[in-house]
Design a protein around this motif. Structure first.
Motif, PDB file in Angstrom:
ATOM      1  N   LYS A   1      -9.208  -2.090  -2.450  1.00 26.35           N
ATOM      2  CA  LYS A   1     -10.180  -1.253  -1.789  1.00 26.35           C
ATOM      3  C   LYS A   1     -11.591  -1.782  -1.950  1.00 26.35           C
ATOM      4  O   LYS A   1     -12.485  -1.490  -1.166  1.00 26.35           O
ATOM      5  CB  LYS A   1     -10.087   0.184  -2.327  1.00 26.35           C
TER       6      LYS A   1
ATOM      7  N   PHE B   1      -4.685   2.225   8.467  1.00 28.59           N
ATOM      8  CA  PHE B   1      -6.097   2.559   8.642  1.00 28.59           C
ATOM      9  C   PHE B   1      -6.567   3.523   7.557  1.00 28.59           C
ATOM     10  O   PHE B   1      -7.647   3.353   6.975  1.00 28.59           O
ATOM     11  CB  PHE B   1      -6.311   3.171  10.029  1.00 28.59           C
ATOM     12  N   ARG B   2      -5.764   4.532   7.275  1.00 28.16           N
ATOM     13  CA  ARG B   2      -6.144   5.536   6.282  1.00 28.16           C
ATOM     14  C   ARG B   2      -6.059   5.003   4.854  1.00 28.16           C
ATOM     15  O   ARG B   2      -6.805   5.441   3.987  1.00 28.16           O
ATOM     16  CB  ARG B   2      -5.240   6.766   6.426  1.00 28.16           C
ATOM     17  N   ALA B   3      -5.157   4.049   4.609  1.00 25.41           N
ATOM     18  CA  ALA B   3      -4.948   3.564   3.244  1.00 25.41           C
ATOM     19  C   ALA B   3      -6.109   2.735   2.722  1.00 25.41           C
ATOM     20  O   ALA B   3      -6.362   2.690   1.512  1.00 25.41           O
ATOM     21  CB  ALA B   3      -3.659   2.735   3.194  1.00 25.41           C
ATOM     22  N   ARG B   4      -6.810   2.012   3.611  1.00 23.58           N
ATOM     23  CA  ARG B   4      -7.959   1.176   3.239  1.00 23.58           C
ATOM     24  C   ARG B   4      -7.583   0.051   2.271  1.00 23.58           C
ATOM     25  O   ARG B   4      -8.410  -0.391   1.478  1.00 23.58           O
ATOM     26  CB  ARG B   4      -9.080   2.027   2.617  1.00 23.58           C
TER      27      ARG B   4
ATOM     28  N   ARG C   1      -8.717  -2.304   8.133  1.00 17.41           N
ATOM     29  CA  ARG C   1      -8.494  -1.083   8.904  1.00 17.41           C
ATOM     30  C   ARG C   1      -8.383  -1.369  10.401  1.00 17.41           C
ATOM     31  O   ARG C   1      -7.622  -0.725  11.120  1.00 17.41           O
ATOM     32  CB  ARG C   1      -9.631  -0.089   8.641  1.00 17.41           C
TER      33      ARG C   1
ATOM     34  N   GLU D   1      -0.856   4.484  -1.177  1.00 17.78           N
ATOM     35  CA  GLU D   1      -1.954   4.917  -0.297  1.00 17.78           C
ATOM     36  C   GLU D   1      -1.449   5.328   1.090  1.00 17.78           C
ATOM     37  O   GLU D   1      -2.042   6.173   1.739  1.00 17.78           O
ATOM     38  CB  GLU D   1      -2.981   3.793  -0.147  1.00 17.78           C
ATOM     39  N   ALA D   2      -0.345   4.717   1.535  1.00 22.54           N
ATOM     40  CA  ALA D   2       0.159   4.994   2.883  1.00 22.54           C
ATOM     41  C   ALA D   2       0.829   6.357   2.980  1.00 22.54           C
ATOM     42  O   ALA D   2       0.855   6.966   4.057  1.00 22.54           O
ATOM     43  CB  ALA D   2       1.141   3.904   3.309  1.00 22.54           C
TER      44      ALA D   2
ATOM     45  N   ILE E   1      -1.707   3.912  11.839  1.00 25.35           N
ATOM     46  CA  ILE E   1      -2.598   4.973  11.346  1.00 25.35           C
ATOM     47  C   ILE E   1      -2.589   5.010   9.820  1.00 25.35           C
ATOM     48  O   ILE E   1      -3.638   5.180   9.178  1.00 25.35           O
ATOM     49  CB  ILE E   1      -2.174   6.341  11.926  1.00 25.35           C
ATOM     50  N   ALA E   2      -1.403   4.853   9.228  1.00 26.67           N
ATOM     51  CA  ALA E   2      -1.296   4.856   7.761  1.00 26.67           C
ATOM     52  C   ALA E   2      -2.071   3.695   7.158  1.00 26.67           C
ATOM     53  O   ALA E   2      -2.737   3.845   6.121  1.00 26.67           O
ATOM     54  CB  ALA E   2       0.174   4.792   7.349  1.00 26.67           C
TER      55      ALA E   2
ATOM     56  N   GLN F   1       0.833  -1.207   0.000  1.00 27.73           N
ATOM     57  CA  GLN F   1       0.000   0.000   0.000  1.00 27.73           C
ATOM     58  C   GLN F   1       0.868   1.257   0.000  1.00 27.73           C
ATOM     59  O   GLN F   1       0.510   2.267   0.607  1.00 27.73           O
ATOM     60  CB  GLN F   1      -0.902  -0.013   1.238  1.00 27.73           C
TER      61      GLN F   1
ATOM     62  N   LEU G   1       3.259   9.303   5.829  1.00 27.66           N
ATOM     63  CA  LEU G   1       3.032   8.777   7.174  1.00 27.66           C
ATOM     64  C   LEU G   1       3.459   7.315   7.254  1.00 27.66           C
ATOM     65  O   LEU G   1       4.136   6.902   8.207  1.00 27.66           O
ATOM     66  CB  LEU G   1       1.552   8.914   7.542  1.00 27.66           C
TER      67      LEU G   1
END
Length: 227
Positions: A224, A165-168, A172, A82-83, A162-163, A79, A86
């Motif tokens: 995703k 979680f945000r990347a999906r 998550r 997307e990551a 956190i990265a 990812q 962070l």
């Protein structure tokens, strides 16, 4: 020409999928070892260092540290776009922690057992680094390195979680567990040793979860859609 080109693309795709599957298995192995080691680790005293159980656990920790580095690097690379920054900062800090852990485990497995007779005070000092016992011997850079590694573990795991979680891309909730497990390590400062070893269990579960997800999702082109 088009058939050859398609075959080359397929081979590259299969190779990438194989690499991610291997990294996923590495993360699963690391998580399992991280949990098991906490329950079989011998007492942190001089008499244990020469025992076969001490060397075995130190060698298992070597394998665990290397597997964690490989597995979590694979998790990040799956990812990487997307990551973002962070995730990059998180994996650099988290990866450096596992490298330092590997170095400490190597010393525990192959150096400290040789020093118990001639340099017992030094060995006792090394054992006391992680439970806050003051050493009567000069330990050089090791106490500072251990403290630095602890900060990398907490901050790196938190940012990487956190990265994720945000990347999906991967689950998550696994990212949340990774972040919480890293942040909860702060509590080891008030939990007596060796009870503080149990704080590693949530991190082990997070590694297993992320490794399994990476393994089963390695062939998904658009992950995703799965979460």
């Amino acid at each position: 020409m088009s058939n050859k080109h398609n075959k080359k693309k397929m081979n590259r795709g299969l190779t990438a999928a194989g690499i991610f599957r291997g990294a996923g298995l590495s993360a699963v192995v690391a998580g399992l070892l991280y949990i098991v080691i906490q329950f079989i680790h011998p007492p942190d005293d001089l008499s244990s260092v020469n025992s076969s159980s001490w060397v075995m656990v130190a060698c298992l920790t070597l394998v665990m540290s290397l597997s964690s580095l490989i597995g979590m690097t694979g998790v990040y690379m799956r990812q990487v776009q997307e990551a973002g920054w962070l995730g990059l900062i998180g994996i650099l800090l988290f990866g450096l922690f596992w490298l330092i852990s590997f170095a400490f485990s190597f010393i525990e497995a192959f150096v400290m057992p040789l020093l118990t007779t001639d340099a017992g005070i030094f060995v006792e000092g090394m054992l006391g680094i992680f439970d806050g016992t003051e050493s009567a011997a000069h330990l050089g850079i090791f106490p500072a390195l251990a403290g630095l590694a602890g900060g990398m573990y907490i901050l790196g795991g938190l940012l990487l979680g956190i990265a994720i979680f945000r990347a999906r891309v991967l689950p998550r909730m696994a990212g949340i567990l990774l972040a919480c497990a890293a942040a909860a390590t702060v509590a080891t400062s008030i939990i007596p040793h060796p009870l503080d070893r149990m704080m590693a269990v949530p991190m082990g579960v997070a590694l297993i979860w992320l490794g399994y997800a990476l393994y089963v999702r390695s062939n998904i082109l658009n992950p995703k859609e799965a979460f």
